[in-house]
Each structure stands twice: as structure tokens, then as C-alpha cells.
Design a protein around this motif. Structure first.
Motif, PDB file in Angstrom:
ATOM      1  N   VAL A 177      35.652  13.223  38.680  1.00 13.40           N
ATOM      2  CA  VAL A 177      36.010  12.537  37.205  1.00 13.40           C
ATOM      3  C   VAL A 177      36.076  13.796  36.441  1.00 13.40           C
ATOM      4  CG1 VAL A 177      34.898  10.298  37.764  1.00 13.40           C
ATOM      5  CG2 VAL A 177      33.318  12.371  36.973  1.00 13.40           C
ATOM      6  N   THR A 178      35.581  15.087  36.965  1.00 12.76           N
ATOM      7  CA  THR A 178      35.439  16.193  35.895  1.00 12.76           C
ATOM      8  C   THR A 178      36.970  16.415  35.095  1.00 12.76           C
ATOM      9  OG1 THR A 178      33.610  17.108  37.208  1.00 12.76           O
ATOM     10  CG2 THR A 178      34.979  18.603  35.842  1.00 12.76           C
ATOM     11  N   PRO A 179      38.028  16.564  35.753  1.00 18.07           N
ATOM     12  CA  PRO A 179      39.220  16.699  34.907  1.00 18.07           C
ATOM     13  C   PRO A 179      39.554  15.545  33.989  1.00 18.07           C
ATOM     14  CG  PRO A 179      39.619  16.995  37.364  1.00 18.07           C
ATOM     15  CD  PRO A 179      38.308  16.404  37.215  1.00 18.07           C
ATOM     16  N   GLY A 235      41.715  19.500  45.250  1.00 18.50           N
ATOM     17  CA  GLY A 235      41.466  17.959  45.627  1.00 18.50           C
ATOM     18  C   GLY A 235      41.442  17.102  44.432  1.00 18.50           C
ATOM     19  N   ALA A 236      40.562  17.506  43.525  1.00 17.48           N
ATOM     20  CA  ALA A 236      40.268  16.437  42.326  1.00 17.48           C
ATOM     21  C   ALA A 236      41.549  16.121  41.714  1.00 17.48           C
ATOM     22  CB  ALA A 236      39.328  17.005  41.470  1.00 17.48           C
ATOM     23  N   PRO A 237      41.764  14.607  41.508  1.00 21.04           N
ATOM     24  CA  PRO A 237      42.804  14.211  40.809  1.00 21.04           C
ATOM     25  C   PRO A 237      42.704  14.486  39.165  1.00 21.04           C
ATOM     26  CG  PRO A 237      41.173  12.386  41.043  1.00 21.04           C
ATOM     27  CD  PRO A 237      40.672  13.580  41.987  1.00 21.04           C
ATOM     28  N   THR A 238      43.946  14.441  38.625  1.00 21.36           N
ATOM     29  CA  THR A 238      43.931  14.631  37.304  1.00 21.36           C
ATOM     30  C   THR A 238      43.775  13.164  36.794  1.00 21.36           C
ATOM     31  OG1 THR A 238      46.570  14.508  36.902  1.00 21.36           O
ATOM     32  CG2 THR A 238      45.412  16.762  37.209  1.00 21.36           C
ATOM     33  N   GLU A 284      50.255  26.217  33.073  1.00 21.65           N
ATOM     34  CA  GLU A 284      50.655  27.161  33.985  1.00 21.65           C
ATOM     35  C   GLU A 284      49.660  27.681  34.817  1.00 21.65           C
ATOM     36  OE1 GLU A 284      52.903  30.316  35.592  1.00 21.65           O
ATOM     37  OE2 GLU A 284      53.363  28.641  34.449  1.00 21.65           O
ATOM     38  N   ALA A 285      48.540  27.705  34.359  1.00 21.74           N
ATOM     39  CA  ALA A 285      47.392  28.042  35.101  1.00 21.74           C
ATOM     40  C   ALA A 285      47.176  27.131  36.439  1.00 21.74           C
ATOM     41  CB  ALA A 285      46.145  28.383  34.290  1.00 21.74           C
ATOM     42  N   SER A 286      47.128  26.071  36.308  1.00 24.42           N
ATOM     43  CA  SER A 286      47.173  25.047  37.181  1.00 24.42           C
ATOM     44  C   SER A 286      48.327  25.103  38.395  1.00 24.42           C
ATOM     45  CB  SER A 286      47.164  23.415  36.568  1.00 24.42           C
ATOM     46  OG  SER A 286      48.515  22.899  36.309  1.00 24.42           O
ATOM     47  N   ALA A 306      41.350  20.529  37.449  1.00 26.68           N
ATOM     48  CA  ALA A 306      41.613  19.947  38.841  1.00 26.68           C
ATOM     49  C   ALA A 306      42.322  21.073  39.693  1.00 26.68           C
ATOM     50  CB  ALA A 306      42.731  18.551  38.702  1.00 26.68           C
ATOM     51  N   ALA A 307      43.023  22.077  39.233  1.00 25.85           N
ATOM     52  CA  ALA A 307      43.342  23.173  40.146  1.00 25.85           C
ATOM     53  C   ALA A 307      42.019  23.992  40.494  1.00 25.85           C
ATOM     54  CB  ALA A 307      44.320  24.034  39.352  1.00 25.85           C
TER      55      ALA A 307
END
Length: 516
Positions: A128-130, A37-40, A186-188, A32-33
Motif C-alpha cells: 500500500v506504500t505507493p 513488485g508493489a502495485p501502483t 522516468e525514474a520508475s 513502486a519501482a
């Protein structure tokens, strides 16, 4: 020994389920990061919970939890997910296929929630990818944890470790899932700073029409009274965003379309290169109870709506503008309130700085005289010139009025409820507001006696609140203090106590104090 074996199975199963879910959530946060803008799946499920929650429950949450309502909801979702993940891992000892199916089912719930997410920042596939990543990783990790597990046999009950258990394989899976989860989170966290990075390097132009200097006497020197200008950190926040949208000002666009002769799409640079005005304006949330905290005053920098609309050829049939936030939240605002000469604007700055992320960066709406739910869209990305008869907005779908001018109101800041005071002169003080109408007078009464007029601070503009103070000669005993305001139209606050729904609270605030 049987108890020990059962306890071991429960502990190992719960750990496997929990670590598998954590790995899936961590990876989804990372994906998502990358897809700004994509939702988890967590935030997508949370948003659907908010959408499905009855209005009365939402009102209770705002009234009871205040700005902690969203962390409370997220904590509840994480707790529920953890409990279900633990249960699924425990079930794996009885039936591995059932456990994997339940894990996949949880992933599908997140996927469906993400598919219905109304965010405007990414397309349907990215949306929907995340969730897809979370589903794949969580199922794969649970498969690894349990690939050699088998149901307990009578001869296994005295064993130190359950049948089919491979300690080395379990430790390896635990390490991998832990590293995946930690790395993802952490990366997100590091990547999910598009808005902060964009804002940090931003320098706004000066206003073409700056706010006039504050007149002497605008602020009263009374300890405990609300400051005339609210600091950015103390400004109230009420919105539906579970997480603050991270928007890069360089890629942000504002589309203006609908009942106009021609549409336009503005970049952030286009917007700030237009004539900018600077104004002090008080905002109020419709959910504010009598005497409540959801009202604040700040200095705003932005572009007048009249400047945005004048060259587009607005249809005479239009009577509304539907505004949409980056997270899909919608608002309906009367077109007349945006074009009648008041300082309605698309805002880019607050209190001398670019908008903070949680206040709507890179751009939001501010309209004097209307409650926020019909005028103050944050993270603004779309303006559609339309008719009220052709659409309904987020809160009007949930039982609130389509048009909501702010009601005249007043608040006692000092003394607070149940204060212990000493005999003698005591200042009773607070603020009153009637945006775009103006406050004419404030009156105070004690123990149901006669109304006494308070001293008003010098008015800044009709769009800002006014401080007031009444010197009270306090006598020993318990006392009830009330306040009411009269605006410049001659309207005085009613004593009728009405809840905020559907168009704002009414009534006189009362505080009870004890004088010794």
C-alpha cells in the motif's frame, strides 16, 4: 467579460487538478519501482476492475481487443482519473475543502485497491506504500495550487484573472508538480527493470535431455502457413497481468508445500542445477475461438515435475497442484497430468533463450495437453500439493471448468477469409493440434461436398501441432471451405459450434473465397 473569467477559472482549475494527480501518480510509480513488485494505485485499481468484470465481458474483450485488452483498460483508467482530477480542480474555486476531500477520496480508492492486491512479491505494508505516497502528494499539490483561491464575487467578474488567484504561485506549483511527475515516471522506468537486468546477464545450462533434431518434412513449404516453430515475438499472450512483473532471478524463490512429507523452497540456481529437459510443445488458450490465433508452438527448457516432486513424499490423497503467480493469479492443475510421464515442467527457457519477461520470467509452467488456464502459470512463485475439493482457482471462480484437456482442433491459414483467388491449383493449408494425443488426419471439403484428405507434414511429437496442405483445383465463383481433424484416439472434430466457455470451443472453421 464574464465568459472569459469563467473560462479562465475552468482552465486553471482543470490544470491544477490534473497536475496534482499527475504528481501523485508519478511519485507512486517511483515508490513502486523501489519496492520491486508493489502495485501502483493505477494497476491496483485496474486489477480490481478486471476481478469485478463479468465473465461474458472478459470474453468479449479478449475476442474483440485481443492482446490490446490491457492497454485499453489502462488507457480508460488514466482517462477517467484525468477527468475526475480536472473536475476536482474546477470545484476548488467553489469549495476548496470539498476539492481536497474528493482528491483524498480518490487516493483512498487506490489505497483500498492496493490493500486487496494479491501480489506475492511484497508484504502488506509495501503493497500500500505507493498508494499512500500518491494520496499525500496529490492532496499536498492541490493544497498548494489552491491555498489562496476564493469564490468569485460580482466585482471580480470583469477581472482578467479570477479573485484570489496568484499567478506566480500557480506557475511555481505547476513547475514543481510537472517536475515531480516527470521525475517519478522516468525514474520508475529506469528503476523498474529488475527482471530485464537479471535476464540480460543470465546464461542457462544445456539440457541434460535435449529435444531431438527436427525430422525432414516437419515443415511444409506453403506461403502463408503458420511456421512450425513460432518466434518468441509472435507467440500469443493471454494473461491477467496489467503490467509485467519485474522479478530478479537472484532473489526469486519457488515454494513447494501442502500435502507432502516435507516442504522445499528452491532458488533459481537450485532449479537450473537440476536435470533440464528441452522439448517442443504447442500451447493453446481456452479462450481461442474456432480458427483463432491463440495457439503457438515453441521449444521449452525446464525441469520435469516428476523430478521436483519425487523426493517430497506426495500424499496419496492429493489430486491437484495449486500454482500461484507473482501477481497473485492462481491455477489448479490435475496432479495426474504432472506425474503420468508427459513432459510437464517448470520452464526457465524458451526458443534457446531465458524466458522473456512477458512469457513468465524467471519461471513458468508448461503442461502438454491442457489448456493454459489450468496449466501454464507465468511468474511462478508457489506450488501447493492439494485437492480440487479444497480450493478454487482464478478462472474456475469465474465459470470455467476446473479441469480442461485440450480439444482436437484445426485451422485454415491460407487462403484467408474473403480472399480473391485466380482459377487453377490453389493450396489450402493450415495447422491442426491435439496435444498429447496427436493428429491422425486432416480433411477439407468445398461447398459442402465430400471430405478430401489433406497431406500432413511429418509429425514431430504428439505434443506439437502438425501442418497440412490440400491442393484444390479452384473454379470461378464464390466458395465455402471447411476443415476438420481426427486425432490418434479416433475422435473427429464435431461440427457443433460451441463458444470457448466453459472448457474450450468446438466446430469446423469455414472460410469464404472468391475465384475469378
Amino acid at each position: 467579460m464574464r465568459r472569459t473569467s469563467t473560462a479562465t477559472r475552468v482552465a486553471l482549475g482543470a490544470a491544477a487538478g490534473l497536475l496534482s494527480a499527475a504528481a501523485g501518480v508519478g511519485v507512486s510509480s517511483l515508490v513502486a519501482a523501489f519496492l520491486d513488485g508493489a502495485p501502483t494505485p493505477i494497476t491496483a485499481v485496474g486489477s480490481r476492475v478486471i476481478d469485478a468484470t463479468p465473465g461474458s465481458v472478459k470474453d468479449w474483450a479478449i475476442r474483440t481487443l485481443g492482446t490490446n485488452d490491457k492497454p485499453f483498460l489502462l488507457a480508460g483508467i488514466y482517462t477517467a482519473l484525468a477527468a475526475l482530477a480536472c473536475l476536482t480542480g474546477i470545484i476548488a474555486w467553489r469549495s476548496r475543502s470539498v476539492a481536497l476531500a474528493l482528491t483524498a477520496l480518490l487516493g483512498v480508492v487506490g489505497l483500498l485497491a492496493a490493500a486487496k492486491d494479491p501480489t506475492q512479491l511484497v508484504g502488506p505494508v509495501a503493497r500500500v506504500t505507493p498508494a499512500v505516497a500518491a494520496l499525500i502528494v496529490s492532496v499536498a499539490m492541490l493544497f498548494w495550487f489552491t491555498r489562496r483561491w476564493s469564490p468569485e464575487r460580482p466585482a471580480d467578474r470583469a477581472a482578467a484573472a479570477p479573485a484570489g488567484f496568484n499567478r506566480r504561485a500557480f506557475i511555481a506549483a505547476a513547475l514543481v508538480s510537472g517536475v515531480v511527475a516527470a521525475t517519478g515516471f522516468e525514474a520508475s522506468r529506469q528503476l523498474g527493470k529488475a527482471g530485464a537486468t537479471s535476464r540480460a546477464g543470465l546464461r542457462l545450462p544445456r539440457a541434460t535431455s535435449p529435444a531431438r533434431p527436427l525430422a525432414a518434412g516437419t515443415s511444409l513449404d506453403v506461403p502463408g502457413i503458420s511456421a512450425f516453430l513460432t518466434s518468441t515475438a509472435q507467440f500469443y499472450r493471454v494473461d491477467t497481468a496489467l503490467t509485467v512483473p519485474q522479478i530478479d532471478a537472484g532473489s526469486w524463490r519457488l515454494r513447494i508445500h501442502g500435502l507432502v512429507d516435507h516442504e522445499v523452497e528452491l532458488s533459481f540456481a537450485d532449479l537450473v542445477n537440476m536435470p533440464l529437459i528441452e522439448r517442443r510443445i504447442t500451447l493453446t488458450c481456452v479462450s481461442n475461438e474456432v480458427g483463432g490465433p491463440y495457439v503457438s508452438n515453441a521449444t521449452w527448457l525446464g525441469v520435469r515435475f516428476t523430478d521436483l516432486l519425487e523426493s517430497l513424499g506426495v500424499s496419496p490423497d492429493a489430486d491437484a497442484i495449486k500454482s500461484t503467480s507473482a501477481d497473485g493469479f492462481t491455477v489448479g492443475t490435475p496432479l495426474s497430468a504432472l506425474t503420468d510421464g508427459r513432459d510437464a515442467m517448470v520452464v526457465v527457457g524458451m526458443n534457446g533463450q531465458p524466458l522473456p519477461l512477458e512469457r513468465g520470467f524467471p519461471a513458468r509452467m508448461v503442461v502438454p495437453g491442457l489448456y493454459g488456464y489450468v496449466s501454464a502459470t507465468k511468474w511462478l512463485v508457489d506450488l501447493e500439493v492439494t485437492r480440487f475439493s479444497d480450493f478454487s482457482a482464478y478462472w474456475t471462480d469465474r465459470g470455467w471448468d476446473a479441469q480442461a484437456p485440450i480439444k482436437t482442433a484445426s485451422r485454415i491459414d491460407v487462403p484467408g477469409s474473403f480472399a480473391q483467388l485466380k482459377e487453377g491449383m490453389v493450396p489450402i493449408a493450415g495447422v491442426a493440434w491435439a496435444q498429447h494425443t496427436g493428429i491422425d488426419k486432416v480433411e477439407v471439403r468445398v461447398d459442402g461436398g465430400s471430405w478430401e484428405q489433406a497431406k500432413l507434414a511429418v509429425e514431430d511429437t504428439v505434443d506439437t501441432w502438425r501442418q497440412w496442405v490440400y491442393p484444390w483445383d479452384a473454379k470461378a465463383g464464390s466458395h465455402n471451405i471447411q476443415v476438420r481433424a481426427t486425432d490418434k484416439s479416433g475422435h473427429t472434430q464435431t461440427s457443433d459450434r460451441v463458444a470457448p466457455r466453459p472448457n474450450g470451443a468446438t466446430g469446423w472453421q469455414s472460410v469464404v473465397v472468391t475465384v475469378t
